[in-house]
Design an enzyme around this catalytic site. Structure first.
Site, PDB file in Angstrom:
ATOM      1  N   ASN A 157       0.803  -1.232   0.000  1.00 20.97           N
ATOM      2  CA  ASN A 157       0.000   0.000   0.000  1.00 20.97           C
ATOM      3  C   ASN A 157       0.830   1.274   0.000  1.00 20.97           C
ATOM      4  OD1 ASN A 157       0.507  -1.203   2.653  1.00 20.97           O
ATOM      5  ND2 ASN A 157      -0.445   0.638   3.475  1.00 20.97           N
ATOM      6  N   GLN A 185      -4.987  -3.389  -2.558  1.00 15.72           N
ATOM      7  CA  GLN A 185      -4.394  -2.434  -3.511  1.00 15.72           C
ATOM      8  C   GLN A 185      -4.327  -2.997  -4.932  1.00 15.72           C
ATOM      9  OE1 GLN A 185      -3.631   0.720  -3.042  1.00 15.72           O
ATOM     10  NE2 GLN A 185      -3.705   0.877  -0.820  1.00 15.72           N
ATOM     11  N   CYS A 339      -3.351   5.546   6.880  1.00 19.15           N
ATOM     12  CA  CYS A 339      -3.726   5.090   8.216  1.00 19.15           C
ATOM     13  C   CYS A 339      -2.708   5.500   9.261  1.00 19.15           C
ATOM     14  CB  CYS A 339      -3.855   3.571   8.237  1.00 19.15           C
ATOM     15  SG  CYS A 339      -4.680   2.950   6.787  1.00 19.15           S
TER      16      CYS A 339
END
Lengths: 399, 128
Positions: A157, A185, A339
Protein backbone atom coordinates in the site's frame (compact mmCIF):
# COMPACT_ATOMS: atom_id res chain seq x y z
CA UNK A 1 -9.68 36.28 -6.00
CA UNK A 2 -7.82 33.49 -7.74
CA UNK A 3 -9.50 30.17 -7.22
CA UNK A 4 -7.00 27.61 -6.05
CA UNK A 5 -6.91 24.36 -7.92
CA UNK A 6 -7.07 21.07 -6.08
CA UNK A 7 -5.22 18.04 -7.37
CA UNK A 8 -6.06 14.83 -5.56
CA UNK A 9 -3.06 12.49 -5.74
CA UNK A 10 -3.91 10.15 -2.87
CA UNK A 11 -5.86 7.50 -4.78
CA UNK A 12 -4.10 4.63 -2.97
CA UNK A 13 -5.70 5.94 0.24
CA UNK A 14 -9.19 6.18 -1.20
CA UNK A 15 -10.97 7.25 -4.36
CA UNK A 16 -14.07 9.29 -5.07
CA UNK A 17 -17.26 7.39 -5.77
CA UNK A 18 -17.81 7.24 -9.51
CA UNK A 19 -21.05 9.11 -10.34
CA UNK A 20 -22.28 5.99 -12.16
CA UNK A 21 -21.74 3.96 -8.99
CA UNK A 22 -23.59 6.50 -6.89
CA UNK A 23 -26.44 6.55 -9.42
CA UNK A 24 -27.13 2.82 -9.06
CA UNK A 25 -26.79 2.94 -5.26
CA UNK A 26 -29.07 5.87 -4.50
CA UNK A 27 -32.51 4.23 -5.09
CA UNK A 28 -31.58 1.48 -2.65
CA UNK A 29 -31.27 4.03 0.14
CA UNK A 30 -34.39 6.04 -0.69
CA UNK A 31 -36.89 3.76 -2.43
CA UNK A 32 -36.07 0.11 -2.09
CA UNK A 33 -34.64 -0.21 1.38
CA UNK A 34 -36.02 -3.69 2.07
CA UNK A 35 -34.11 -6.15 4.23
CA UNK A 36 -32.92 -8.96 1.94
CA UNK A 37 -33.97 -11.47 4.60
CA UNK A 38 -37.59 -10.26 4.45
CA UNK A 39 -40.05 -12.35 2.49
CA UNK A 40 -42.04 -9.46 1.00
CA UNK A 41 -41.43 -8.18 -2.54
CA UNK A 42 -39.05 -5.41 -1.50
CA UNK A 43 -36.97 -7.94 0.44
CA UNK A 44 -36.98 -10.36 -2.48
CA UNK A 45 -35.79 -7.64 -4.80
CA UNK A 46 -32.86 -6.64 -2.60
CA UNK A 47 -31.96 -10.33 -2.16
CA UNK A 48 -31.71 -10.56 -5.94
CA UNK A 49 -29.53 -7.42 -6.06
CA UNK A 50 -27.05 -9.06 -3.67
CA UNK A 51 -26.92 -12.37 -5.48
CA UNK A 52 -26.58 -10.71 -8.90
CA UNK A 53 -23.74 -8.54 -7.55
CA UNK A 54 -22.05 -11.56 -6.01
CA UNK A 55 -22.25 -13.39 -9.35
CA UNK A 56 -20.84 -10.39 -11.22
CA UNK A 57 -17.86 -10.07 -8.88
CA UNK A 58 -17.28 -13.85 -8.85
CA UNK A 59 -17.19 -13.83 -12.66
CA UNK A 60 -14.81 -10.88 -12.63
CA UNK A 61 -12.40 -12.89 -10.43
CA UNK A 62 -13.06 -16.12 -12.38
CA UNK A 63 -14.17 -17.76 -9.14
CA UNK A 64 -15.79 -21.16 -9.59
CA UNK A 65 -18.86 -20.43 -7.48
CA UNK A 66 -20.43 -17.06 -6.50
CA UNK A 67 -20.82 -18.41 -2.97
CA UNK A 68 -17.05 -18.22 -2.63
CA UNK A 69 -17.48 -14.44 -2.29
CA UNK A 70 -18.45 -13.09 1.16
CA UNK A 71 -19.31 -9.41 1.51
CA UNK A 72 -17.72 -7.73 4.54
CA UNK A 73 -17.44 -4.32 6.15
CA UNK A 74 -14.12 -3.52 4.43
CA UNK A 75 -10.60 -4.73 3.69
CA UNK A 76 -9.52 -4.72 7.33
CA UNK A 77 -12.45 -6.89 8.34
CA UNK A 78 -11.74 -9.31 5.47
CA UNK A 79 -8.11 -9.61 6.58
CA UNK A 80 -9.15 -10.25 10.19
CA UNK A 81 -11.74 -12.84 9.14
CA UNK A 82 -9.29 -14.68 6.90
CA UNK A 83 -6.37 -14.76 9.31
CA UNK A 84 -8.11 -15.19 12.68
CA UNK A 85 -10.74 -17.55 11.26
CA UNK A 86 -8.20 -19.86 9.62
CA UNK A 87 -5.53 -19.78 12.34
CA UNK A 88 -7.96 -20.56 15.17
CA UNK A 89 -9.79 -23.34 13.31
CA UNK A 90 -6.61 -25.02 12.03
CA UNK A 91 -4.94 -24.89 15.44
CA UNK A 92 -7.94 -26.26 17.27
CA UNK A 93 -8.00 -29.19 14.87
CA UNK A 94 -4.31 -29.82 15.56
CA UNK A 95 -2.97 -28.94 12.11
CA UNK A 96 -0.29 -26.75 13.72
CA UNK A 97 0.24 -23.27 15.15
CA UNK A 98 2.88 -21.65 12.94
CA UNK A 99 2.03 -18.71 10.69
CA UNK A 100 4.09 -16.90 8.03
CA UNK A 101 3.72 -13.34 6.78
CA UNK A 102 5.98 -10.57 5.48
CA UNK A 103 7.45 -7.68 7.46
CA UNK A 104 5.77 -4.97 5.41
CA UNK A 105 2.10 -5.88 5.47
CA UNK A 106 -0.70 -3.38 6.00
CA UNK A 107 -1.57 -2.80 9.67
CA UNK A 108 -4.79 -4.80 9.16
CA UNK A 109 -2.67 -7.92 8.63
CA UNK A 110 0.37 -7.06 10.76
CA UNK A 111 -1.62 -6.26 13.90
CA UNK A 112 -3.86 -9.31 13.46
CA UNK A 113 -0.75 -11.50 13.52
CA UNK A 114 0.54 -9.58 16.56
CA UNK A 115 -2.70 -10.44 18.30
CA UNK A 116 -2.33 -14.11 17.35
CA UNK A 117 1.11 -14.20 19.01
CA UNK A 118 -0.71 -13.25 22.21
CA UNK A 119 -3.11 -16.14 21.58
CA UNK A 120 -0.12 -18.51 21.54
CA UNK A 121 0.68 -18.78 17.83
CA UNK A 122 4.20 -18.63 16.43
CA UNK A 123 4.64 -16.09 13.65
CA UNK A 124 7.56 -15.76 11.22
CA UNK A 125 7.87 -12.40 9.46
CA UNK A 126 9.77 -12.89 6.20
CA UNK A 127 11.78 -9.80 5.21
CA UNK A 128 11.49 -8.08 1.82
CA UNK A 129 14.47 -7.02 -0.30
CA UNK A 130 15.66 -3.41 -0.65
CA UNK A 131 13.32 -2.91 -3.62
CA UNK A 132 10.30 -4.05 -1.65
CA UNK A 133 9.86 -7.51 -3.17
CA UNK A 134 9.29 -10.72 -1.21
CA UNK A 135 11.28 -13.74 -2.41
CA UNK A 136 9.49 -17.07 -2.79
CA UNK A 137 12.63 -18.90 -1.52
CA UNK A 138 12.49 -16.93 1.73
CA UNK A 139 8.89 -18.04 2.25
CA UNK A 140 9.88 -21.62 1.41
CA UNK A 141 12.72 -21.53 3.95
CA UNK A 142 10.36 -20.30 6.66
CA UNK A 143 7.93 -23.19 6.22
CA UNK A 144 7.87 -25.74 9.07
CA UNK A 145 5.99 -28.99 9.53
CA UNK A 146 3.46 -27.14 11.72
CA UNK A 147 2.88 -24.16 9.39
CA UNK A 148 -0.86 -23.67 8.81
CA UNK A 149 -1.21 -20.28 7.13
CA UNK A 150 0.80 -17.93 4.91
CA UNK A 151 -0.40 -14.37 4.29
CA UNK A 152 1.37 -12.05 1.83
CA UNK A 153 -0.05 -8.87 0.33
CA UNK A 154 -0.61 -8.65 -3.44
CA UNK A 155 0.53 -5.02 -3.79
CA UNK A 156 2.14 -2.96 -1.04
CA UNK A 157 0.00 0.00 0.00
CA UNK A 158 2.84 2.46 0.56
CA UNK A 159 5.32 1.75 -2.22
CA UNK A 160 3.10 -0.10 -4.70
CA UNK A 161 5.40 -3.06 -5.30
CA UNK A 162 3.72 -6.15 -6.79
CA UNK A 163 4.51 -9.41 -4.97
CA UNK A 164 4.88 -12.89 -6.49
CA UNK A 165 1.68 -14.07 -4.78
CA UNK A 166 0.71 -16.65 -7.40
CA UNK A 167 4.06 -18.45 -6.91
CA UNK A 168 3.75 -18.27 -3.13
CA UNK A 169 0.14 -19.53 -3.38
CA UNK A 170 1.25 -22.50 -5.51
CA UNK A 171 4.02 -23.29 -3.03
CA UNK A 172 1.64 -23.13 -0.05
CA UNK A 173 -1.02 -25.22 -1.80
CA UNK A 174 1.51 -27.91 -2.71
CA UNK A 175 2.38 -28.24 0.99
CA UNK A 176 -1.19 -28.20 2.25
CA UNK A 177 -0.81 -24.74 3.80
CA UNK A 178 -3.61 -22.18 3.50
CA UNK A 179 -2.62 -19.06 1.56
CA UNK A 180 -4.24 -15.65 2.08
CA UNK A 181 -3.49 -12.45 0.20
CA UNK A 182 -4.49 -8.92 1.14
CA UNK A 183 -5.33 -7.74 -2.38
CA UNK A 184 -6.88 -4.41 -1.37
CA UNK A 185 -4.39 -2.43 -3.51
CA UNK A 186 -4.52 -4.89 -6.43
CA UNK A 187 -8.20 -5.79 -6.83
CA UNK A 188 -9.78 -4.01 -9.80
CA UNK A 189 -6.38 -2.81 -10.99
CA UNK A 190 -4.50 -6.02 -11.77
CA UNK A 191 -6.38 -8.86 -13.51
CA UNK A 192 -6.74 -11.74 -11.02
CA UNK A 193 -7.84 -15.10 -12.43
CA UNK A 194 -8.76 -17.37 -9.54
CA UNK A 195 -9.54 -20.32 -11.84
CA UNK A 196 -5.84 -20.53 -12.64
CA UNK A 197 -4.68 -19.61 -9.13
CA UNK A 198 -3.93 -21.48 -5.93
CA UNK A 199 -4.95 -18.57 -3.70
CA UNK A 200 -7.29 -19.86 -0.98
CA UNK A 201 -8.31 -16.57 0.61
CA UNK A 202 -8.29 -13.06 -0.85
CA UNK A 203 -9.32 -9.72 0.71
CA UNK A 204 -10.49 -6.75 -1.36
CA UNK A 205 -12.17 -3.42 -0.80
CA UNK A 206 -14.58 -1.24 -2.82
CA UNK A 207 -13.37 2.25 -1.96
CA UNK A 208 -9.99 1.93 -3.68
CA UNK A 209 -11.71 1.46 -7.05
CA UNK A 210 -14.28 4.30 -7.09
CA UNK A 211 -16.77 2.27 -5.05
CA UNK A 212 -18.28 3.04 -1.63
CA UNK A 213 -16.36 3.08 1.66
CA UNK A 214 -17.20 0.48 4.28
CA UNK A 215 -17.54 -2.48 1.95
CA UNK A 216 -15.10 -5.27 1.26
CA UNK A 217 -15.08 -8.89 0.28
CA UNK A 218 -13.39 -12.09 1.26
CA UNK A 219 -12.92 -14.78 -1.35
CA UNK A 220 -12.87 -18.27 0.19
CA UNK A 221 -11.94 -21.07 -2.19
CA UNK A 222 -14.67 -23.77 -2.20
CA UNK A 223 -16.39 -21.77 0.55
CA UNK A 224 -13.40 -22.38 2.82
CA UNK A 225 -13.07 -26.12 2.30
CA UNK A 226 -10.13 -28.00 0.83
CA UNK A 227 -10.12 -31.70 -0.11
CA UNK A 228 -7.29 -32.74 2.23
CA UNK A 229 -8.12 -30.42 5.11
CA UNK A 230 -11.89 -30.01 4.98
CA UNK A 231 -13.33 -26.82 6.46
CA UNK A 232 -10.32 -24.62 7.19
CA UNK A 233 -11.97 -21.38 8.28
CA UNK A 234 -14.55 -20.43 10.92
CA UNK A 235 -16.41 -17.16 11.49
CA UNK A 236 -15.00 -14.59 13.91
CA UNK A 237 -18.34 -12.90 14.61
CA UNK A 238 -21.63 -14.58 15.36
CA UNK A 239 -25.26 -13.72 14.77
CA UNK A 240 -27.85 -14.53 12.10
CA UNK A 241 -26.95 -16.73 9.16
CA UNK A 242 -26.02 -13.97 6.71
CA UNK A 243 -23.26 -14.51 4.12
CA UNK A 244 -23.39 -18.29 4.61
CA UNK A 245 -22.87 -17.86 8.34
CA UNK A 246 -19.49 -16.27 7.84
CA UNK A 247 -20.42 -12.63 8.25
CA UNK A 248 -23.68 -12.19 10.12
CA UNK A 249 -25.20 -8.71 9.83
CA UNK A 250 -27.95 -7.26 7.64
CA UNK A 251 -26.44 -6.90 4.20
CA UNK A 252 -25.39 -3.45 2.95
CA UNK A 253 -27.46 -3.66 -0.23
CA UNK A 254 -26.68 -0.27 -1.85
CA UNK A 255 -22.95 -0.64 -1.27
CA UNK A 256 -22.87 -4.23 -2.50
CA UNK A 257 -24.56 -3.05 -5.69
CA UNK A 258 -22.12 -0.11 -5.85
CA UNK A 259 -19.18 -2.50 -5.47
CA UNK A 260 -20.41 -4.61 -8.41
CA UNK A 261 -20.83 -1.46 -10.50
CA UNK A 262 -17.31 -0.29 -9.57
CA UNK A 263 -15.97 -3.67 -10.71
CA UNK A 264 -17.82 -3.32 -14.02
CA UNK A 265 -16.33 0.16 -14.51
CA UNK A 266 -12.85 -1.11 -13.62
CA UNK A 267 -13.10 -3.74 -16.34
CA UNK A 268 -14.29 -1.08 -18.78
CA UNK A 269 -11.33 1.15 -17.89
CA UNK A 270 -8.96 -1.72 -18.73
CA UNK A 271 -10.52 -1.98 -22.19
CA UNK A 272 -10.02 1.77 -22.55
CA UNK A 273 -6.32 1.42 -21.61
CA UNK A 274 -6.64 3.61 -18.49
CA UNK A 275 -3.94 1.65 -16.61
CA UNK A 276 -1.52 2.29 -19.48
CA UNK A 277 -2.35 6.01 -19.44
CA UNK A 278 -1.66 6.25 -15.70
CA UNK A 279 1.52 4.21 -16.06
CA UNK A 280 2.86 6.72 -18.62
CA UNK A 281 2.09 9.60 -16.24
CA UNK A 282 3.79 7.67 -13.41
CA UNK A 283 6.97 6.89 -15.34
CA UNK A 284 7.27 10.39 -16.78
CA UNK A 285 6.85 11.92 -13.30
CA UNK A 286 9.40 9.62 -11.65
CA UNK A 287 11.94 10.26 -14.40
CA UNK A 288 11.45 14.02 -14.16
CA UNK A 289 11.84 14.07 -10.36
CA UNK A 290 15.00 11.95 -10.35
CA UNK A 291 16.54 14.16 -13.05
CA UNK A 292 15.41 17.56 -11.76
CA UNK A 293 15.27 17.39 -7.97
CA UNK A 294 18.64 16.82 -6.30
CA UNK A 295 18.92 14.11 -3.63
CA UNK A 296 15.70 12.39 -4.62
CA UNK A 297 15.17 8.66 -4.95
CA UNK A 298 12.45 6.13 -5.67
CA UNK A 299 11.18 3.76 -2.97
CA UNK A 300 10.52 0.27 -4.28
CA UNK A 301 11.07 -1.58 -7.54
CA UNK A 302 10.79 0.69 -10.63
CA UNK A 303 8.72 -1.69 -12.79
CA UNK A 304 7.20 -4.34 -10.48
CA UNK A 305 4.98 -1.53 -9.26
CA UNK A 306 1.30 -0.54 -9.30
CA UNK A 307 0.67 1.68 -12.32
CA UNK A 308 -0.57 4.59 -10.25
CA UNK A 309 1.94 4.54 -7.37
CA UNK A 310 4.87 6.96 -7.07
CA UNK A 311 6.84 6.58 -3.82
CA UNK A 312 9.70 9.03 -3.42
CA UNK A 313 12.25 10.07 -0.85
CA UNK A 314 13.78 13.54 -0.58
CA UNK A 315 16.87 13.92 1.53
CA UNK A 316 16.95 16.41 4.42
CA UNK A 317 13.22 17.15 4.66
CA UNK A 318 10.44 15.42 6.58
CA UNK A 319 7.67 13.82 4.52
CA UNK A 320 4.99 15.30 6.76
CA UNK A 321 6.34 18.82 6.24
CA UNK A 322 6.44 18.32 2.47
CA UNK A 323 2.88 16.93 2.48
CA UNK A 324 1.59 20.03 4.31
CA UNK A 325 3.49 22.43 2.02
CA UNK A 326 2.00 20.70 -1.04
CA UNK A 327 -1.44 20.74 0.57
CA UNK A 328 -1.16 24.52 0.85
CA UNK A 329 -0.62 24.54 -2.94
CA UNK A 330 -3.77 22.44 -3.42
CA UNK A 331 -1.97 19.16 -4.01
CA UNK A 332 -3.11 16.26 -1.84
CA UNK A 333 -0.59 13.45 -1.28
CA UNK A 334 0.44 11.11 1.53
CA UNK A 335 3.56 10.25 3.49
CA UNK A 336 2.86 6.55 2.96
CA UNK A 337 -0.09 4.90 4.50
CA UNK A 338 -3.03 7.20 5.15
CA UNK A 339 -3.73 5.09 8.22
CA UNK A 340 -0.45 6.00 9.86
CA UNK A 341 0.12 9.63 8.88
CA UNK A 342 -1.17 10.90 12.21
CA UNK A 343 1.14 8.55 14.00
CA UNK A 344 4.59 10.01 14.09
CA UNK A 345 6.70 6.87 14.02
CA UNK A 346 8.67 6.10 10.86
CA UNK A 347 6.93 3.82 8.37
CA UNK A 348 7.55 0.10 8.98
CA UNK A 349 7.34 -0.42 5.20
CA UNK A 350 10.23 1.94 4.49
CA UNK A 351 12.22 0.52 7.41
CA UNK A 352 11.64 -2.95 5.90
CA UNK A 353 13.53 -1.78 2.78
CA UNK A 354 16.59 -1.45 5.00
CA UNK A 355 16.52 2.33 5.34
CA UNK A 356 17.34 4.02 8.62
CA UNK A 357 14.74 5.91 10.68
CA UNK A 358 15.64 9.17 9.02
CA UNK A 359 15.00 7.83 5.49
CA UNK A 360 11.68 6.40 6.59
CA UNK A 361 10.57 9.88 7.58
CA UNK A 362 11.54 11.44 4.27
CA UNK A 363 9.05 9.52 2.14
CA UNK A 364 6.16 10.77 0.07
CA UNK A 365 3.48 8.79 -1.78
CA UNK A 366 1.78 10.22 -4.84
CA UNK A 367 -1.00 8.04 -6.25
CA UNK A 368 -2.62 8.88 -9.56
CA UNK A 369 -6.34 8.50 -10.31
CA UNK A 370 -8.52 8.46 -13.37
CA UNK A 371 -9.35 12.18 -13.20
CA UNK A 372 -5.67 13.20 -13.13
CA UNK A 373 -4.42 14.79 -16.35
CA UNK A 374 -0.97 15.32 -17.82
CA UNK A 375 -1.40 19.01 -16.98
CA UNK A 376 -2.08 18.18 -13.31
CA UNK A 377 1.15 16.20 -13.17
CA UNK A 378 3.11 19.05 -14.80
CA UNK A 379 1.74 21.49 -12.21
CA UNK A 380 2.62 19.05 -9.42
CA UNK A 381 6.21 18.76 -10.68
CA UNK A 382 6.72 22.52 -10.46
CA UNK A 383 5.10 22.85 -7.04
CA UNK A 384 6.96 19.83 -5.68
CA UNK A 385 10.29 21.32 -6.71
CA UNK A 386 9.38 24.70 -5.17
CA UNK A 387 8.20 23.21 -1.86
CA UNK A 388 11.32 21.07 -1.56
CA UNK A 389 13.54 24.11 -2.15
CA UNK A 390 11.68 26.09 0.53
CA UNK A 391 11.90 23.27 3.08
CA UNK A 392 15.54 22.58 2.37
CA UNK A 393 16.25 26.22 3.21
CA UNK A 394 14.80 25.56 6.66
CA UNK A 395 16.66 22.26 7.10
CA UNK A 396 19.95 22.32 9.06
CA UNK A 397 21.06 19.21 7.17
CA UNK A 398 21.48 21.00 3.85
CA UNK A 399 24.37 23.29 4.83
CA UNK B 1 -6.08 19.28 10.72
CA UNK B 2 -4.04 18.46 13.80
CA UNK B 3 -2.37 21.91 13.87
CA UNK B 4 -4.01 25.27 14.58
CA UNK B 5 -3.79 28.26 12.23
CA UNK B 6 -0.92 29.95 14.08
CA UNK B 7 1.21 26.80 14.08
CA UNK B 8 0.51 26.37 10.35
CA UNK B 9 1.47 30.01 9.71
CA UNK B 10 4.78 29.65 11.57
CA UNK B 11 5.39 26.41 9.72
CA UNK B 12 4.51 27.62 6.21
CA UNK B 13 6.01 31.11 6.61
CA UNK B 14 8.58 30.68 9.35
CA UNK B 15 10.24 33.78 10.75
CA UNK B 16 14.02 34.00 11.25
CA UNK B 17 15.10 31.13 9.02
CA UNK B 18 18.89 30.69 9.27
CA UNK B 19 21.74 30.41 8.98
CA UNK B 20 23.43 33.68 10.05
CA UNK B 21 26.04 34.17 7.39
CA UNK B 22 27.19 37.80 7.33
CA UNK B 23 30.05 37.99 9.81
CA UNK B 24 29.03 34.63 11.20
CA UNK B 25 27.12 33.81 14.33
CA UNK B 26 28.57 34.48 17.78
CA UNK B 27 27.29 31.10 18.94
CA UNK B 28 25.37 28.10 17.67
CA UNK B 29 23.22 25.62 19.61
CA UNK B 30 22.40 22.23 18.17
CA UNK B 31 20.03 19.62 19.59
CA UNK B 32 19.05 16.26 18.19
CA UNK B 33 15.91 14.63 19.49
CA UNK B 34 16.60 11.10 20.55
CA UNK B 35 13.23 9.61 19.66
CA UNK B 36 12.41 11.03 16.24
CA UNK B 37 15.87 12.12 15.04
CA UNK B 38 14.72 15.69 14.45
CA UNK B 39 17.48 18.30 14.37
CA UNK B 40 17.25 21.82 15.82
CA UNK B 41 19.84 24.55 15.25
CA UNK B 42 19.86 28.08 16.65
CA UNK B 43 22.28 30.83 15.57
CA UNK B 44 22.93 33.84 17.86
CA UNK B 45 24.33 37.30 17.40
CA UNK B 46 24.91 39.04 20.74
CA UNK B 47 25.58 42.72 21.40
CA UNK B 48 26.79 44.18 24.67
CA UNK B 49 24.74 47.25 25.55
CA UNK B 50 24.71 49.03 28.93
CA UNK B 51 26.47 46.09 30.58
CA UNK B 52 23.90 43.66 29.24
CA UNK B 53 24.24 40.92 26.65
CA UNK B 54 21.37 41.38 24.21
CA UNK B 55 20.36 38.94 21.48
CA UNK B 56 20.55 41.28 18.50
CA UNK B 57 19.88 38.63 15.91
CA UNK B 58 18.73 35.04 16.10
CA UNK B 59 18.01 32.51 13.36
CA UNK B 60 17.08 28.84 13.24
CA UNK B 61 17.07 25.74 11.08
CA UNK B 62 15.01 22.66 11.86
CA UNK B 63 14.63 19.22 10.37
CA UNK B 64 11.38 17.71 11.54
CA UNK B 65 7.63 17.91 11.55
CA UNK B 66 5.46 21.03 11.30
CA UNK B 67 5.33 21.41 15.10
CA UNK B 68 9.13 21.23 15.32
CA UNK B 69 9.63 23.91 12.66
CA UNK B 70 6.90 26.22 14.00
CA UNK B 71 8.07 25.98 17.60
CA UNK B 72 11.74 26.68 16.82
CA UNK B 73 10.69 29.68 14.76
CA UNK B 74 8.59 30.88 17.70
CA UNK B 75 11.57 30.46 20.05
CA UNK B 76 13.57 32.87 17.87
CA UNK B 77 10.70 35.37 17.85
CA UNK B 78 10.38 35.23 21.65
CA UNK B 79 14.14 35.51 22.23
CA UNK B 80 14.99 38.32 19.81
CA UNK B 81 15.94 41.55 21.58
CA UNK B 82 16.01 39.88 25.00
CA UNK B 83 19.03 39.67 27.31
CA UNK B 84 20.68 36.26 27.59
CA UNK B 85 19.28 35.94 31.12
CA UNK B 86 15.76 36.68 29.95
CA UNK B 87 16.05 34.37 26.94
CA UNK B 88 17.25 31.54 29.12
CA UNK B 89 14.02 31.69 31.07
CA UNK B 90 11.82 31.00 28.02
CA UNK B 91 10.08 27.67 28.61
CA UNK B 92 8.43 25.17 26.30
CA UNK B 93 5.11 26.22 27.81
CA UNK B 94 5.81 29.82 26.72
CA UNK B 95 6.44 28.59 23.18
CA UNK B 96 3.35 26.39 23.04
CA UNK B 97 1.24 29.20 24.50
CA UNK B 98 2.56 31.72 21.96
CA UNK B 99 1.60 29.27 19.22
CA UNK B 100 -1.93 28.92 20.59
CA UNK B 101 -1.29 25.33 21.67
CA UNK B 102 0.29 22.22 20.16
CA UNK B 103 -1.18 18.73 19.73
CA UNK B 104 -0.33 16.80 22.92
CA UNK B 105 1.78 14.21 21.11
CA UNK B 106 3.89 17.04 19.67
CA UNK B 107 4.35 19.06 22.86
CA UNK B 108 7.87 17.68 23.17
CA UNK B 109 8.86 19.41 19.90
CA UNK B 110 8.71 22.82 21.62
CA UNK B 111 11.11 21.45 24.21
CA UNK B 112 13.87 20.94 21.68
CA UNK B 113 13.70 24.47 20.27
CA UNK B 114 14.09 25.82 23.81
CA UNK B 115 16.96 23.39 24.47
CA UNK B 116 18.74 24.53 21.28
CA UNK B 117 18.45 28.17 22.41
CA UNK B 118 19.84 27.33 25.88
CA UNK B 119 22.64 25.36 24.25
CA UNK B 120 23.51 28.37 22.05
CA UNK B 121 23.57 30.68 25.10
CA UNK B 122 25.77 28.19 26.96
CA UNK B 123 28.16 28.03 24.00
CA UNK B 124 28.25 31.83 23.80
CA UNK B 125 29.21 32.10 27.47
CA UNK B 126 31.89 29.45 27.07
CA UNK B 127 33.53 31.39 24.23
CA UNK B 128 33.19 34.91 25.66
Amino acid sequence: MVKHRRIYLDNNATTSIDPEVWKVMKPYYLKNYGNPSSLHSMGQETRKVIEDSRKKIADFLHAKNPEEIIFTGGGTESDNMAILGTARKMKRENHGNHLITSNFEHAAVQNTFKHLIEEGFEVTEVPVDSEGIIHVEDIENAIRSNTILISVMYVNNEIGTIQPVEEIAALADSKGIIFHTDAVQAFGKIPINLSESKIHLLSASAHKIYGPKGLGLLYMRNKGTLPKIGQFIEPIIFGGGHEFGMRPSTENVPEILGFAKAVELAEKSWAEKEPERQKLLRDDFIKWVLENIPDSSLNGHPTKRMYNNIALRFKHIGGESLLLYLDKEGIEVSTGSACSSHFKGPSHVILALGLKNIGAKESLRISIGKSITKEDMEYTKIKLKECIARLRKISPLTN
Amino acid sequence: MPYNEKVMDYFLNPKNVGPIVNGGADAIGKIKSSDCEDLFKIYLKVKRMKNKDIISDIKFQTYGCAAAIASTSMVTVLAKGKTLEEAEKITKEDVAKALGGLPSEQMHCSNFGVDALREAIKNYRKAH
